[in-house]
Design a protein around this motif. Structure first.
Motif, PDB file in Angstrom:
ATOM      1  N   ARG A 318       0.807  -1.224   0.000  1.00 62.07           N
ATOM      2  CA  ARG A 318       0.000   0.000   0.000  1.00 62.07           C
ATOM      3  C   ARG A 318       0.840   1.275   0.000  1.00 62.07           C
ATOM      4  NH1 ARG A 318      -3.733  -0.194   4.981  1.00 62.07           N
ATOM      5  NH2 ARG A 318      -3.999   1.979   4.299  1.00 62.07           N
ATOM      6  N   LEU A 319       2.160   1.131  -0.149  1.00 66.43           N
ATOM      7  CA  LEU A 319       3.055   2.276  -0.062  1.00 66.43           C
ATOM      8  C   LEU A 319       2.795   3.297  -1.167  1.00 66.43           C
ATOM      9  CD1 LEU A 319       5.449   3.806   1.122  1.00 66.43           C
ATOM     10  CD2 LEU A 319       6.974   2.329  -0.225  1.00 66.43           C
ATOM     11  N   LYS A 320       2.626   2.824  -2.401  1.00 67.27           N
ATOM     12  CA  LYS A 320       2.423   3.749  -3.518  1.00 67.27           C
ATOM     13  C   LYS A 320       1.195   4.624  -3.292  1.00 67.27           C
ATOM     14  CE  LYS A 320       2.099   3.911  -8.572  1.00 67.27           C
ATOM     15  NZ  LYS A 320       2.120   3.109  -9.821  1.00 67.27           N
ATOM     16  N   ALA A 321       0.108   4.029  -2.872  1.00 64.36           N
ATOM     17  CA  ALA A 321      -1.127   4.788  -2.638  1.00 64.36           C
ATOM     18  C   ALA A 321      -0.943   5.764  -1.479  1.00 64.36           C
ATOM     19  CB  ALA A 321      -2.275   3.830  -2.349  1.00 64.36           C
ATOM     20  N   SER A 330       9.141  13.138  -4.353  1.00 66.05           N
ATOM     21  CA  SER A 330      10.483  12.558  -4.189  1.00 66.05           C
ATOM     22  C   SER A 330      10.599  12.016  -2.775  1.00 66.05           C
ATOM     23  CB  SER A 330      11.578  13.594  -4.455  1.00 66.05           C
ATOM     24  OG  SER A 330      11.506  14.642  -3.520  1.00 66.05           O
ATOM     25  N   ALA A 331      11.440  11.001  -2.604  1.00 62.69           N
ATOM     26  CA  ALA A 331      11.526  10.362  -1.289  1.00 62.69           C
ATOM     27  C   ALA A 331      12.908   9.772  -1.050  1.00 62.69           C
ATOM     28  CB  ALA A 331      10.474   9.270  -1.150  1.00 62.69           C
ATOM     29  N   GLU A 332      13.426  10.018   0.142  1.00 64.20           N
ATOM     30  CA  GLU A 332      14.603   9.284   0.617  1.00 64.20           C
ATOM     31  C   GLU A 332      14.100   7.942   1.119  1.00 64.20           C
ATOM     32  OE1 GLU A 332      18.128   9.541   4.034  1.00 64.20           O
ATOM     33  OE2 GLU A 332      16.746  11.225   3.761  1.00 64.20           O
ATOM     34  N   ILE A 333      14.704   6.843   0.635  1.00 65.56           N
ATOM     35  CA  ILE A 333      14.220   5.505   0.976  1.00 65.56           C
ATOM     36  C   ILE A 333      15.320   4.740   1.704  1.00 65.56           C
ATOM     37  CG2 ILE A 333      13.310   3.324   0.083  1.00 65.56           C
ATOM     38  CD1 ILE A 333      12.195   4.836  -2.305  1.00 65.56           C
ATOM     39  N   LEU A 334      14.987   4.259   2.894  1.00 65.73           N
ATOM     40  CA  LEU A 334      15.911   3.429   3.669  1.00 65.73           C
ATOM     41  C   LEU A 334      15.307   2.049   3.832  1.00 65.73           C
ATOM     42  CD1 LEU A 334      16.250   6.533   4.722  1.00 65.73           C
ATOM     43  CD2 LEU A 334      17.623   5.468   6.520  1.00 65.73           C
ATOM     44  N   LEU A 340      15.026  -5.414  -0.943  1.00 66.33           N
ATOM     45  CA  LEU A 340      14.527  -4.390  -1.871  1.00 66.33           C
ATOM     46  C   LEU A 340      15.661  -3.437  -2.218  1.00 66.33           C
ATOM     47  CD1 LEU A 340      11.040  -3.186  -0.534  1.00 66.33           C
ATOM     48  CD2 LEU A 340      11.494  -4.309  -2.707  1.00 66.33           C
ATOM     49  N   ASP A 341      15.739  -3.041  -3.489  1.00 68.36           N
ATOM     50  CA  ASP A 341      16.693  -2.031  -3.911  1.00 68.36           C
ATOM     51  C   ASP A 341      15.977  -0.677  -3.934  1.00 68.36           C
ATOM     52  OD1 ASP A 341      17.788  -0.299  -6.376  1.00 68.36           O
ATOM     53  OD2 ASP A 341      19.420  -1.479  -5.521  1.00 68.36           O
ATOM     54  N   PRO A 342      16.431   0.300  -3.146  1.00 66.84           N
ATOM     55  CA  PRO A 342      15.731   1.591  -3.071  1.00 66.84           C
ATOM     56  C   PRO A 342      15.544   2.272  -4.427  1.00 66.84           C
ATOM     57  CG  PRO A 342      17.303   1.412  -1.282  1.00 66.84           C
ATOM     58  CD  PRO A 342      17.548   0.237  -2.182  1.00 66.84           C
ATOM     59  N   ASP A 343      16.544   2.203  -5.287  1.00 64.77           N
ATOM     60  CA  ASP A 343      16.429   2.859  -6.588  1.00 64.77           C
ATOM     61  C   ASP A 343      15.382   2.176  -7.465  1.00 64.77           C
ATOM     62  OD1 ASP A 343      18.356   4.782  -6.009  1.00 64.77           O
ATOM     63  OD2 ASP A 343      19.991   3.482  -6.669  1.00 64.77           O
ATOM     64  N   LYS A 348       9.547   2.211  -9.478  1.00 63.60           N
ATOM     65  CA  LYS A 348       8.228   1.575  -9.521  1.00 63.60           C
ATOM     66  C   LYS A 348       7.149   2.468  -8.908  1.00 63.60           C
ATOM     67  CE  LYS A 348       9.827  -3.248  -9.406  1.00 63.60           C
ATOM     68  NZ  LYS A 348       9.818  -4.510  -8.613  1.00 63.60           N
ATOM     69  N   LEU A 349       7.519   3.282  -7.935  1.00 61.35           N
ATOM     70  CA  LEU A 349       6.532   4.130  -7.265  1.00 61.35           C
ATOM     71  C   LEU A 349       6.022   5.251  -8.172  1.00 61.35           C
ATOM     72  CD1 LEU A 349       8.209   4.436  -3.742  1.00 61.35           C
ATOM     73  CD2 LEU A 349       6.148   3.143  -4.310  1.00 61.35           C
ATOM     74  N   LYS A 350       6.876   5.687  -9.134  1.00 58.81           N
ATOM     75  CA  LYS A 350       6.471   6.717 -10.100  1.00 58.81           C
ATOM     76  C   LYS A 350       5.867   7.941  -9.393  1.00 58.81           C
ATOM     77  CE  LYS A 350       5.634   3.292 -13.731  1.00 58.81           C
ATOM     78  NZ  LYS A 350       4.652   2.695 -14.666  1.00 58.81           N
ATOM     79  N   LEU A 351       6.658   8.523  -8.518  1.00 61.00           N
ATOM     80  CA  LEU A 351       6.188   9.661  -7.728  1.00 61.00           C
ATOM     81  C   LEU A 351       6.032  10.908  -8.604  1.00 61.00           C
ATOM     82  CD1 LEU A 351       8.561   9.085  -4.677  1.00 61.00           C
ATOM     83  CD2 LEU A 351       6.191   8.333  -4.934  1.00 61.00           C
ATOM     84  N   THR A 352       4.903  11.575  -8.483  1.00 61.43           N
ATOM     85  CA  THR A 352       4.627  12.740  -9.343  1.00 61.43           C
ATOM     86  C   THR A 352       4.151  13.964  -8.556  1.00 61.43           C
ATOM     87  OG1 THR A 352       2.356  11.986  -9.709  1.00 61.43           O
ATOM     88  CG2 THR A 352       4.032  11.261 -11.302  1.00 61.43           C
TER      89      THR A 352
END
Length: 381
Positions: A318-321, A330-334, A340-343, A348-352
């Motif tokens: 449910r992260l994308k939603a 944009s997001a810093e991902i840890l 999971l590879d953050p990049d 895949k998240l396609k943040l807009t």
């Protein structure tokens, strides 16, 4: 590559000219050919050595050093921490049996300790005498003592950390290995500098893992005369003077595990490498999200640290939603404990959206959880 004895003589006599020419050079990979030609025109057959010195002096300003020795040199604040530890333990004289270009010398001398160094590389040994004129230096192998033992003395060694191009991870594979140093210097206090990823589980004395501004620099192995257990030393340079936080395994380690609090904290790498995450959590009044994952959580961020204020907790699917609902662009991902590879995930998240957020992903219990957070915040108190 290491310098020849003749090159060291030339460099010592022309160091000022090297610095002047270095100001005109790019000293980058892109400018490598142009830089080499520039230094050859000015210094002829010594052009290569002068260019290497210029590159080394970007890491060690004012020093005589080749590229390899400058890369391997101990960070000055790490050396200062070691010198402080020695002085506190009553050490009066340091015998650095792998002294290279003398990088440990200034910190030891600043603490009022005598500094003696030995090495098998005669060119580096000559550079050490020029870099640290107050020291005393000898040509000798680390396993062949060059000076007589005295009260108040400690033997300092920096074994080779790579073999066949690969990083060594076991203390037994270091060259020379700690066991051999212990045999040769039996009964004498010993300090061994190691890469932070070394397996130190069989070391009987004190293990001190040191970081500077978040980068883990070293795992120091100290003989039992300096103490036992593990220690993390976290050095931060922001502000007018370095700040040092020390935590050791004498702190309680029975830490609670529970639901996420207001903030999530990724502990400093020195704390993680030293195996002191639970001890640190107890000291700071934090708790763990999972007993096997090094993320901590609580109602506040400890002074001098950074972390994330939690806005939402969702299953990974449910992260994308959840990010779209918060207008995230944009997001810093840890990620910790989840494959999971953050990049790849970011693609895949396609943040807009328009906001900058952070995402902390961790395995909690038997499932992966995603914590949607504000951008990284810093605690300055």
């Amino acid at each position: 590559m290491s310098f020849t004895y003749a090159e060291v003589d030339f460099l010592a006599a022309h160091a000022g000219e090297v610095d002047e020419l270095a100001a005109q050079a790019g000293l980058t990979k892109k400018t490598a050919l142009a830089d080499a030609a520039l230094f050859r025109r000015h210094f002829g057959e010594f052009g290569r050595a002068c260019l290497e010195l210029a590159q080394a002096r970007r890491r060690m300003p004012g020093w005589l050093a080749d590229s390899e020795s400058s890369q391997q040199a101990t960070h000055r604040l790490v050396a200062a921490e070691r010198a402080r530890l020695f002085a506190a333990a009553g050490v009066t004289r340091v015998v650095d049996v792998t002294c290279s270009v003398g990088g440990e010398g200034p910190a030891m001398l600043h603490q009022g300790l005598g500094y003696f160094g030995s090495d098998v590389d005669l060119a580096r040994l000559k550079m050490a005498t020029l870099n640290v004129p107050e020291g005393s230096f000898y040509a000798a192998d680390a396993l062949a003592p060059a000076v007589r033992a005295r009260d108040g003395e400690v033997i300092l060694a920096d074994p080779a950390r790579r073999s066949g191009g690969r990083r060594i991870t076991r203390t037994a594979d270091l060259k020379p290995p700690p066991a051999e140093l212990e045999r040769v210097y039996a009964g004498r206090r010993l300090a061994i500098k190691c890469a932070p990823g070394i397996d130190y589980s069989d070391w009987p004395g004190l293990v001190s893992v040191v970081s500077v501004d978040g980068g883990v620099k070293e795992a120091g192995l100290y003989s039992p005369q300096f103490g036992t257990g593990r220690q993390a030393v976290v050095i931060r340079t922001s502000g007018t003077a370095p700040r040092v936080d020390r935590i050791d395994s004498s702190y309680p380690s029975e830490v609670a595990v529970g639901r996420c609090g207001r903030f999530i904290l990724d502990p400093d790498g020195a704390i993680v490498r030293a195996g002191l995450v639970a001890h640190y959590a107890c000291r700071e009044g934090l708790w763990m999200l999972d007993p096997h994952i090094a993320y901590l959580t609580g109602a506040r961020l400890p002074a001098g640290t950074s972390g994330f204020e939690v806005l939402d907790e969702v299953p990974l699917k449910r992260l994308k939603a959840a990010l779209a609902a918060r207008d995230c662009g944009s997001a810093e991902i840890l990620v910790r404990g989840v494959d999971l590879d953050p990049d790849q995930l970011r693609a895949k998240l396609k943040l807009t959206g328009r906001k900058q957020l952070a995402v902390v992903i961790a395995r909690v219990g038997n499932s992966a959880r995603a914590f949607v957070c504000s951008s990284r915040v810093h605690s300055l108190q």
